[in-house]
Write an enzyme that holds these catalytic residues in place. Structure first.
Site, PDB file in Angstrom:
ATOM      1  N   GLU A 141      16.791 -17.125  68.111  1.00  5.97           N
ATOM      2  CA  GLU A 141      15.865 -16.122  68.646  1.00  5.97           C
ATOM      3  C   GLU A 141      16.378 -14.710  68.376  1.00  5.97           C
ATOM      4  O   GLU A 141      16.454 -13.876  69.269  1.00  5.97           O
ATOM      5  CB  GLU A 141      15.670 -16.343  70.156  1.00  5.97           C
TER       6      GLU A 141
ATOM      7  N   TYR B 164       1.182 -20.866  64.237  1.00  5.72           N
ATOM      8  CA  TYR B 164       2.100 -20.602  65.347  1.00  5.72           C
ATOM      9  C   TYR B 164       1.456 -20.936  66.689  1.00  5.72           C
ATOM     10  O   TYR B 164       2.065 -21.585  67.548  1.00  5.72           O
ATOM     11  CB  TYR B 164       2.503 -19.130  65.275  1.00  5.72           C
TER      12      TYR B 164
END
Length: 384
Positions: free
Chosen positions: A156, A213
């Site tokens: 991340e 996504y």
């Protein structure tokens, strides 16, 4: 090494035994008003990446994006335990930064009053389960090993993290037997202090997420029992960049052929001279035109994973799960492979990766151009 993604097709079903489904967990109760100690934004023991992880105490993490999807976690080699659908109140979901999910805090009137009074030791948390405004539904999971948390932080890039209170959906078996389905739906479990990832910057120009996504997020939320109404209203209804078939994949514009060819060492030397460029297959892509702000997710991602490094394609394959590509194989040495199908599949993967980057650049209002090519050699020699 040859990779086939067909085995991922059944992961969502095969992992169902380790999670709660929508019939066994219920969304939190309505009109909750509770006061809890203000979560600290610091970690427990001062270490830089995995504070709070001990050998005997689990580390709680609240996911709301691709990490909700078990296949995405599998491809990132991240393993959690005790997955539960949960709600994060006083926050809203935001896709404006490069089209990827983040959370934005929305202080309630009660919390604003507490802040105005100077009482920083407590924070008022409130939400209604029948409304999806100013709350985020996601997946609460536990990490029992430091390595899993470190992998999560590493995957991340561009995010910060902090502690928040989240409310797990109530377990059906924890309610009274004579209560109705509707009343059980309005129950909640006790709150859990968990870590959530967020972006600190919000660009002036908003980006759009990819349809791919959003589908990955929706599949993961559904798998872990998040209410379908939230998934439809807050995930699948978001304006997005549509999915494309291989014949529709987009490419970066290119300088006229034939392009100059350079070695990988020359490419790295070129990058060291402040050229913002990266590699996709054998293409060298330069950033051109006005550059995005350095705080934008795209720039953080490129600086951490792309500029001056090897082929970005394998990294994108592992990071961005795409079920539409599940039947295409990949080989690190496809350039020298004698298997025609494998070579064709690997080339489609290369085009898919470039299409991903073109969409991301478009969402971030950035521009790229193919200016050179790398010398042809075994792909694994120039991998990351």
């Amino acid at each position: 090494m040859t990779h086939s993604n067909c085995e991922n097709c059944d992961v969502l079903r095969s992992t169902s035994s380790t999670t709660q489904n929508s019939s066994s967990c219920q969304a939190p109760s309505s009109e909750i008003l509770a006061t809890f100690p203000q979560p600290s934004t610091q970690w427990d023991d001062g270490s830089p990446s995995c504070n709070g992880i001990s050998e005997h105490q689990p580390h709680y993490y609240f996911g709301y994006g691709a990490m909700c999807n078990p296949v995405s976690r599998q491809r990132r080699k991240i393993e959690g335990k005790n997955f539960r659908a949960a709600v994060l109140p006083n926050f809203r979901l935001d896709f404006s930064n490069s089209g990827v999910a983040s959370v934005v805090e929305v202080k309630s009137e009660a919390a604003e009053t507490a802040c105005d009074s100077g009482d920083s030791s407590e924070s008022t948390i409130e939400f209604e389960s029948d409304s999806f405004e100013n709350c985020i539904h996601g997946v609460l999971m536990e990490f029992h090993e430091r390595s899993m948390w470190e992998k999560t932080v590493a995957s991340e890039k561009g995010y910060e993290h902090r502690k928040v209170w989240v409310f797990p959906y109530a377990d059906e078996c924890s309610t009274e037997m004579d209560e109705t389905v509707e009343s059980r739906h309005r129950k909640r479990s006790e709150p859990v202090l968990a870590h959530v990832f967020y972006m600190t910057s919000r660009p002036e120009k908003s980006g759009r997420p990819q349809e791919r996504y959003l589908k990955i997020i929706a599949q993961g939320l559904e798998h872990h029992g998040v209410t379908s109404k939230y998934i439809q209203e807050k995930i699948l209804s978001v304006e997005s960049i549509p999915c494309r078939t291989p014949s529709e994949f987009r490419s970066f514009p290119s300088n006229p052929e034939p392009l100059p060819t350079i070695s990988f060492e020359e490419y790295q030397a070129r990058c060291s001279r402040t050229n913002l460029c990266f590699v996709l297959a054998d293409k060298i892509v330069d950033m051109v035109g006005p550059l995005p702000d350095e705080d934008q997710a795209l720039m953080k991602f490129l600086r951490s994973n792309a500029f001056g490094r090897g082929d970005l394609t394998p990294f994108l394959r592992d990071l961005f799960y795409d079920p539409d590509m599940s039947c295409y194989s990949w080989n690190d040495d496809y350039v020298t492979s004698t298997d025609d199908k494998l070579r064709r599949d690997s080339i489609i993967w290369n085009r898919w990766a470039e299409n991903q980057m073109v969409d991301i650049f478009s969402s971030c209002h950035a521009e790229g151009r193919v200016t050179m090519r790398l010398e042809k050699k075994r792909t694994k020699d120039i991998l990351r």
